[in-house]
Motif scaffolding. Structure first.
Motif, PDB file in Angstrom:
ATOM      1  N   ASN A 151       0.814  -1.203   0.000  1.00  0.00           N
ATOM      2  CA  ASN A 151       0.000   0.000   0.000  1.00  0.00           C
ATOM      3  C   ASN A 151       0.856   1.264   0.000  1.00  0.00           C
ATOM      4  O   ASN A 151       1.795   1.380   0.798  1.00  0.00           O
ATOM      5  CB  ASN A 151      -0.899   0.025   1.243  1.00  0.00           C
ATOM      6  CG  ASN A 151      -2.001  -1.018   1.173  1.00  0.00           C
ATOM      7  OD1 ASN A 151      -3.001  -0.826   0.499  1.00  0.00           O
ATOM      8  ND2 ASN A 151      -1.786  -2.141   1.864  1.00  0.00           N
ATOM      9  N   ILE A 152       0.496   2.160  -0.903  1.00  0.00           N
ATOM     10  CA  ILE A 152       1.052   3.510  -0.885  1.00  0.00           C
ATOM     11  C   ILE A 152      -0.011   4.405  -0.255  1.00  0.00           C
ATOM     12  O   ILE A 152      -1.080   4.612  -0.849  1.00  0.00           O
ATOM     13  CB  ILE A 152       1.367   4.006  -2.309  1.00  0.00           C
ATOM     14  CG1 ILE A 152       2.370   3.085  -3.000  1.00  0.00           C
ATOM     15  CG2 ILE A 152       1.887   5.439  -2.274  1.00  0.00           C
ATOM     16  CD1 ILE A 152       2.518   3.361  -4.493  1.00  0.00           C
ATOM     17  N   PRO A 153       0.220   4.935   0.945  1.00  0.00           N
ATOM     18  CA  PRO A 153      -0.801   5.795   1.558  1.00  0.00           C
ATOM     19  C   PRO A 153      -1.107   6.997   0.671  1.00  0.00           C
ATOM     20  O   PRO A 153      -0.197   7.658   0.160  1.00  0.00           O
ATOM     21  CB  PRO A 153      -0.149   6.225   2.875  1.00  0.00           C
ATOM     22  CG  PRO A 153       0.856   5.150   3.179  1.00  0.00           C
ATOM     23  CD  PRO A 153       1.370   4.730   1.833  1.00  0.00           C
ATOM     24  N   ASN A 154      -2.394   7.261   0.494  1.00  0.00           N
ATOM     25  CA  ASN A 154      -2.813   8.414  -0.296  1.00  0.00           C
ATOM     26  C   ASN A 154      -4.230   8.788   0.092  1.00  0.00           C
ATOM     27  O   ASN A 154      -4.945   8.003   0.717  1.00  0.00           O
ATOM     28  CB  ASN A 154      -2.736   8.101  -1.791  1.00  0.00           C
ATOM     29  CG  ASN A 154      -3.830   7.145  -2.222  1.00  0.00           C
ATOM     30  OD1 ASN A 154      -4.929   7.559  -2.589  1.00  0.00           O
ATOM     31  ND2 ASN A 154      -3.557   5.843  -2.161  1.00  0.00           N
ATOM     32  N   ARG A 155      -4.636   9.995  -0.282  1.00  0.00           N
ATOM     33  CA  ARG A 155      -6.001  10.449   0.008  1.00  0.00           C
ATOM     34  C   ARG A 155      -6.680  10.957  -1.272  1.00  0.00           C
ATOM     35  O   ARG A 155      -7.416  11.933  -1.257  1.00  0.00           O
ATOM     36  CB  ARG A 155      -5.974  11.527   1.090  1.00  0.00           C
ATOM     37  CG  ARG A 155      -5.533  10.970   2.434  1.00  0.00           C
ATOM     38  CD  ARG A 155      -5.445  12.006   3.516  1.00  0.00           C
ATOM     39  NE  ARG A 155      -6.741  12.581   3.855  1.00  0.00           N
ATOM     40  CZ  ARG A 155      -6.944  13.382   4.904  1.00  0.00           C
ATOM     41  NH1 ARG A 155      -5.925  13.673   5.715  1.00  0.00           N
ATOM     42  NH2 ARG A 155      -8.131  13.881   5.142  1.00  0.00           N
ATOM     43  N   LEU A 156      -6.424  10.268  -2.358  1.00  0.00           N
ATOM     44  CA  LEU A 156      -6.955  10.709  -3.635  1.00  0.00           C
ATOM     45  C   LEU A 156      -8.472  10.548  -3.734  1.00  0.00           C
ATOM     46  O   LEU A 156      -9.129  11.251  -4.498  1.00  0.00           O
ATOM     47  CB  LEU A 156      -6.281   9.929  -4.772  1.00  0.00           C
ATOM     48  CG  LEU A 156      -4.822  10.310  -5.041  1.00  0.00           C
ATOM     49  CD1 LEU A 156      -4.173   9.331  -6.005  1.00  0.00           C
ATOM     50  CD2 LEU A 156      -4.732  11.735  -5.588  1.00  0.00           C
ATOM     51  N   HIS A 157      -9.031   9.622  -2.979  1.00  0.00           N
ATOM     52  CA  HIS A 157     -10.475   9.419  -3.051  1.00  0.00           C
ATOM     53  C   HIS A 157     -11.231  10.423  -2.193  1.00  0.00           C
ATOM     54  O   HIS A 157     -12.455  10.515  -2.277  1.00  0.00           O
ATOM     55  CB  HIS A 157     -10.830   7.995  -2.612  1.00  0.00           C
ATOM     56  CG  HIS A 157     -10.511   7.692  -1.188  1.00  0.00           C
ATOM     57  ND1 HIS A 157      -9.222   7.719  -0.702  1.00  0.00           N
ATOM     58  CD2 HIS A 157     -11.312   7.372  -0.138  1.00  0.00           C
ATOM     59  CE1 HIS A 157      -9.244   7.418   0.581  1.00  0.00           C
ATOM     60  NE2 HIS A 157     -10.498   7.206   0.949  1.00  0.00           N
ATOM     61  N   THR A 158     -10.515  11.170  -1.370  1.00  0.00           N
ATOM     62  CA  THR A 158     -11.145  12.192  -0.534  1.00  0.00           C
ATOM     63  C   THR A 158     -10.150  13.315  -0.321  1.00  0.00           C
ATOM     64  O   THR A 158      -9.534  13.425   0.739  1.00  0.00           O
ATOM     65  CB  THR A 158     -11.632  11.603   0.807  1.00  0.00           C
ATOM     66  OG1 THR A 158     -12.085  12.654   1.657  1.00  0.00           O
ATOM     67  CG2 THR A 158     -10.548  10.797   1.500  1.00  0.00           C
ATOM     68  N   VAL A 159      -9.955  14.142  -1.353  1.00  0.00           N
ATOM     69  CA  VAL A 159      -8.865  15.120  -1.329  1.00  0.00           C
ATOM     70  C   VAL A 159      -9.127  16.266  -0.358  1.00  0.00           C
ATOM     71  O   VAL A 159      -8.196  16.949   0.064  1.00  0.00           O
ATOM     72  CB  VAL A 159      -8.582  15.682  -2.735  1.00  0.00           C
ATOM     73  CG1 VAL A 159      -8.074  14.581  -3.651  1.00  0.00           C
ATOM     74  CG2 VAL A 159      -9.803  16.362  -3.314  1.00  0.00           C
ATOM     75  N   GLU A 160     -10.391  16.481   0.012  1.00  0.00           N
ATOM     76  CA  GLU A 160     -10.673  17.572   0.938  1.00  0.00           C
ATOM     77  C   GLU A 160     -10.236  17.174   2.352  1.00  0.00           C
ATOM     78  O   GLU A 160     -10.419  16.030   2.780  1.00  0.00           O
ATOM     79  CB  GLU A 160     -12.169  17.910   0.954  1.00  0.00           C
ATOM     80  CG  GLU A 160     -12.711  18.412  -0.376  1.00  0.00           C
ATOM     81  CD  GLU A 160     -13.024  17.287  -1.342  1.00  0.00           C
ATOM     82  OE1 GLU A 160     -13.011  16.110  -0.902  1.00  0.00           O
ATOM     83  OE2 GLU A 160     -13.286  17.568  -2.518  1.00  0.00           O
ATOM     84  N   LEU A 161      -9.675  18.125   3.073  1.00  0.00           N
ATOM     85  CA  LEU A 161      -9.332  17.879   4.467  1.00  0.00           C
ATOM     86  C   LEU A 161     -10.608  17.769   5.296  1.00  0.00           C
ATOM     87  O   LEU A 161     -11.631  18.389   4.991  1.00  0.00           O
ATOM     88  CB  LEU A 161      -8.462  19.010   5.009  1.00  0.00           C
ATOM     89  CG  LEU A 161      -7.030  19.107   4.481  1.00  0.00           C
ATOM     90  CD1 LEU A 161      -6.300  20.268   5.161  1.00  0.00           C
ATOM     91  CD2 LEU A 161      -6.260  17.813   4.672  1.00  0.00           C
ATOM     92  N   ARG A 162     -10.531  16.972   6.363  1.00  0.00           N
ATOM     93  CA  ARG A 162     -11.652  16.843   7.286  1.00  0.00           C
ATOM     94  C   ARG A 162     -11.534  17.905   8.378  1.00  0.00           C
ATOM     95  O   ARG A 162     -10.659  18.779   8.336  1.00  0.00           O
ATOM     96  CB  ARG A 162     -11.664  15.433   7.882  1.00  0.00           C
ATOM     97  CG  ARG A 162     -11.798  14.323   6.857  1.00  0.00           C
ATOM     98  CD  ARG A 162     -13.093  14.422   6.066  1.00  0.00           C
ATOM     99  NE  ARG A 162     -13.234  13.372   5.070  1.00  0.00           N
ATOM    100  CZ  ARG A 162     -13.798  12.186   5.292  1.00  0.00           C
ATOM    101  NH1 ARG A 162     -14.252  11.891   6.503  1.00  0.00           N
ATOM    102  NH2 ARG A 162     -13.903  11.308   4.311  1.00  0.00           N
TER     103      ARG A 162
END
Length: 694
Positions: free
Chosen positions: A366-377
Motif C-alpha cells: 500500500n502507498i498511503p494516499n487520500r486521492l479518493h477524498t482530497v478535501e481535508l476533514r
C-alpha cells in the motif's frame, strides 16, 4: 587505479560514482585523462550517465555493470566513462540532446557511444542484460556498435559530423510572436487544454509536477483575472499533495507519478522538486489560504530540515528510490503491519482515509494516499490522523533507509533557499529564514573560488565547473533573501554574480547565456537554449532576475539584457510555447515589473504592511523598505515618493506607474490586486522591441 582491473572511481566523491567503484568495469571519470585514453587506444567511448537516486540506473548496474562477463566485453571494446549527471549537467545536456536528435526518447541511465574525440554517433538509455522489453541485449549492442565503429568508419563519421553540427548553438530561424499581454493571455488560456480536468497535471502519464508550466498559469490567472487558470493550478497541487507522490508519513514529494492519478511515484525525492513545489504552493496559499497547502509546506520543510541538511547547513541533493535493492520498499506498507501498529480500533478509520487494503494498491503493498477524498476533514479528525501517521513514522524509522546523496549542488540549493525565504515571509517562520541564510552562506563561503562559484561540494569543493544555472538560481536566492531581510548585501551579491554570468557565459553573437562557461575546456560544445527542463532554465530565470535587479538598483542595463534574452529566444518560444513556459512566465515579469516600496518614517515600523503582503500573490515582486535616511535611485518609478501623515506608506509600482500612497494594510492588499491586472485592452506594457508581430 584500484585493484579491480582498472576501475578509477575509488577517489571520486560523488555518491553515484562511488556506487560503481567496485564494478569490474574499468570505469573512468569524465575528464582529460579519460578522453586522452580513448585517443591513445583508438577505441570508441562508452559514456554512461546517471544519478544516485535513479532506479533504472541501479537496475542496469546490477544486471550488467556488476557482471564480470559483461564487464569484460565493455573493457575489451570501449573506454568506459561514468558521469554523475547532477555533478556534470553540462555533459549530460550535450549527450541527452544528441540522443533525442537521433530519435530516441530521453531518460536515465543515458548510454551513449562516442568517437575518441567525444563526438556522439549512437546511443540509448537502459539496455537489459538479456533481450526483453522490446530492447536488445546489452552485450549484443556493445558488439554491434564496436564492429560498426571499426568496420564502417565512414558511417560513424557521417553520424558524428551530423550530430556535432546540430549540437552547436546557432541563430534561431523563423518568426517570433510579439510577447504582449494579448499574446500571453491567449496562450495561457489555450494551455488549459493540456491540463487534466479531473486530477490536474498535464494530461496522460507519467505525470510530472511541471512547476514551470503551472507557475505560468498562476501568473496568467493573476494578471488576466482568469479564475480557470488559477483553479487548474489549485486542482493540480491538491492532487499532488493528496496523492502517493507525497510522503504522507514523513513529508516531501517524490519525483513524479507513473500513472494519471498521482498514485504510484518513482520514489526518489529530489531537492529541486521539493523546492519548486514549496515555492509554487506558497504563492497559491497567499491567495487561497488553503489549509492543505499550508500543512504540506510545513511538513515538507520539516522533512527538509530533519533529513536533508548537510554538515555546515546546506541542503543535500536527493534520497534514493531504492532500499535493500527494492524500489519503494521504505515507503510502502502491508495492511497487517499497519493494523498491528494502529490497533483494531483505528485500522478501519485509517485504512479508509489512506486507501490501505489487504490486497494493496501497489504490487501487493500500500502507498498511503487520500486521492479518493482530497478535501481535508475537520480539525479533530485531522489531528487524530496525524497521531496515527506519527506512529507509522516512528515504526518506519527502524527500516533500512534509502540511499542518501549528500552532495551539495549550488543550483539546487539556490532553488531551495529562495523557496524557504519566500515561505518564511509568507508564514512568518523566522527559523526557516535562518535555515535559508545558513545555506546561502555555505554556498558563498565554501563553494566559491574568488568571484566564481563551484557547482558541487562533498567532502570539500568538487572539480565540476559552475554552470549558468548555479549563478541564476543563487541570484534568485539572493534576491529572495533581500526581499525577506531588506539587507542590501544580498542585492550586491546578486549584482556580482550577474557580472560573472555576463563575462563568462553570455553569447554576444546569439544572445542568451551558455550553460557552460567560456573556460570550460573538456566539453564538445557549450549548450545554449531556453527550453524547460525538470529544473528552471537559466535564461528564463535570468529574465526574472534582471527585471528584479532593475527594480532594486535603478540600473536599466539589466532590463536591456532581459529584453535581449526574450528577443534571442523569440523564434524558439513561438515554435514551442509550452516547452518554454519558464520563459513565458519570465516575459510576464518583464511586461509588468512589480515593485512594492515601503517608505518608513523615523521611528516607524513596517511590520503591519509586511504582514499584509502575506495575503496577496505578486510573483517576482521586489519589496523594498526605504527608511527616513535612505533614498531611491532617481530612475526608480517610486523616486521622490514620500511618507504620508507620519505613517509607513506603501507605493505599488507596476512598470513605470505607481499607485497612490497607501497607509493601511488592508488597503495595500486591495491596491496590489488591482495594480497587478493587465489593462482591459490586453496590449499595454513593455514588449520585446525587436520581435515581430504575427
Amino acid at each position: 587505479m584500484t585493484e579491480n582491473g582498472g576501475n578509477q572511481l575509488g577517489d571520486e566523491t560523488s555518491p553515484y560514482l562511488r556506487q560503481h567503484k567496485d564494478n569490474p568495469v574499468h570505469w573512468r571519470p569524465w575528464g582529460p585523462e579519460a578522453l586522452a585514453e580513448a585517443k591513445r587506444t583508438g577505441k570508441p567511448i562508452l559514456l554512461s550517465v546517471g544519478y544516485a537516486a535513479c532506479h533504472w540506473c541501479h537496475v542496469m548496474a546490477h544486471e550488467s555493470f556488476e557482471d564480470p562477463e559483461t564487464a569484460a566485453v565493455m573493457n575489451d571494446l570501449f573506454v568506459n566513462i561514468k558521469v554523475d549527471r547532477e555533478e556534470r549537467p553540462d555533459v549530460d545536456s550535450i549527450y541527452m540532446n544528441a540522443l533525442q536528435m537521433i530519435g530516441e526518447q530521453g531518460g536515465w541511465p543515458l548510454t551513449m557511444f562516442l568517437t575518441p574525440d567525444a563526438e556522439p554517433f549512437w546511443g540509448g538509455t537502459y539496455f537489459p542484460k538479456h533481450q526483453r522489453y522490446g530492447r536488445p541485449a546489452f552485450v549484443s549492442v556493445l558488439r554491434t556498435v564496436a564492429h560498426t565503429f571499426h568496420a564502417e568508419p565512414q558511417k560513424v563519421r557521417t553520424n558524428a559530423d551530423a550530430l556535432r553540427t546540430r549540437l552547436h548553438p546557432t541563430q534561431p530561424k523563423g518568426e517570433a510572436v510579439r510577447l504582449t499581454d494579448a499574446t500571453l493571455q491567449n496562450w495561457t488560456q489555450r494551455f488549459l487544454q493540456a491540463v487534466d480536468p479531473v486530477t490536474g497535471g498535464m494530461r496522460g502519464a507519467p505525470k510530472f509536477p511541471q512547476t514551470n508550466f503551472f507557475a505560468l498559469l498562476w501568473r496568467g490567472g493573476l494578471r488576466y483575472d482568469a479564475e480557470a487558470l488559477r483553479e487548474a493550478v489549485d486542482l493540480t497541487l491538491t492532487h499532488i499533495c493528496q496523492g502517493g507522490t507525497y510522503d504522507h508519513v514523513g513529508g516531501g514529494f517524490a519525483r513524479y507519478s507513473v500513472d494519471e492519478q498521482w498514485l504510484v511515484p518513482h520514489f526518489e525525492k529530489m531537492l529541486y522538486d521539493n523546492a519548486l513545489l514549496i515555492d509554487l504552493m506558497t504563492e497559491v496559499w497567499r491567495e487561497t489560504k488553503s489549509p492543505l497547502f499550508a500543512t504540506r509546506i510545513e511538513e515538507t520543510v520539516g522533512w527538509l530540515l530533519r533529513e536533508m541538511v548537510t554538515e555546515g547547513g546546506a541542503f543535500a541533493a536527493s534520497l534514493d528510490a531504492d532500499s535493500e535493492g527494492e524500489e519503494g520498499k521504505f515507503y510502502v506498507w502491508d495492511f497487517d503491519e499497519v493494523k498491528a501498529l494502529l490497533g483494531a480500533d483505528n485500522i478501519n478509520f485509517f485504512a479508509d482515509m489512506y486507501d490501505v487494503t489487504p490486497p494493496g494498491n501497489f504490487e501487493d503493498k500500500n502507498i498511503p494516499n487520500r486521492l479518493h477524498t482530497v478535501e481535508l476533514r475537520d480539525e479533530e479528525t485531522e489531528a487524530r490522523l496525524q497521531r496515527m501517521l506519527r506512529t507509522l513514522f516512528e515504526s518506519r524509522s527502524l527500516r533500512i533507509r534509502p540511499g542518501f546523496d549528500d552532495k551539495v549542488l549550488a543550483d539546487w540549493n539556490g532553488l531551495m533557499i529562495a523557496a524557504l525565504a519566500n515561505a518564511a515571509t509568507a508564514f512568518d517562520r523566522p527559523e526557516w529564514l535562518e535555515a535559508a541564510e545558513t545555506a546561502f552562506d555555505f554556498v558563498l563561503m565554501r563553494m566559491s573560488m574568488g568571484v566564481r562559484l563551484i557547482h558541487s561540494y562533498r567532502e570539500g569543493p568538487g572539480n565540476a565547473p559552475a554552470t549558468a544555472s548555479d549563478y541564476a538560481n543563487m541570484i534568485r536566492a539572493a534576491l529572495a533573501l533581500a526581499n525577506a531581510t531588506n539587507n542590501p548585501e544580498y542585492v550586491e551579491q546578486a549584482c556580482a554574480w550577474t557580472h560573472v554570468l555576463d563575462k563568462h557565459y553570455w553569447s554576444e553573437d546569439l544572445g542568451g547565456y551558455h550553460l557552460a562557461a567560456d573556460d570550460t575546456n573538456d566539453i564538445l560544445v557549450r549548450p545554449l537554449n531556453a527550453h524547460d527542463d525538470a529544473t528552471p532554465n537559466a535564461n528564463a530565470m535570468m529574465v526574472s532576475n534582471l527585471v528584479a535587479l532593475t527594480s532594486w538598483t535603478g540600473n536599466n542595463t539589466y532590463t536591456d539584457r532581459a529584453e535581449r534574452l526574450i528577443e534571442a529566444f523569440g523564434p524558439a518560444i513561438t515554435a514551442n510555447p509550452v516547452g518554454h513556459s519558464g520563459m513565458l512566465g519570465a516575459a510576464l515579469d518583464r511586461l509588468a515589473p512589480a515593485l512594492v516600496v515601503l517608505m518608513v518614517p523615523e521611528g516607524g515600523d513596517p511590520t503591519a504592511m509586511r504582514a499584509a503582503l502575506r495575503d496577496v500573490s505578486l510573483p517576482n515582486a521586489v519589496v523594498d523598505e526605504v527608511w527616513a535616511d535612505e533614498t531611491l535611485p532617481s530612475t526608480s518609478p517610486a523616486a521622490g515618493k514620500t511618507v504620508i501623515d507620519g505613517k509607513t506608506t506603501a507605493y505599488v509600482c507596476i512598470g513605470p506607474q505607481c499607485s497612490l500612497p497607501v497607509t493601511e494594510p488592508e488597503k495595500l492588499v486591495e491596491t496590489i490586486k488591482t495594480a497587478r491586472q493587465a489593462p482591459s485592452s490586453g496590449t499595454a506594457g513593455p514588449s520585446n522591441r525587436a520581435s515581430k508581430q504575427t
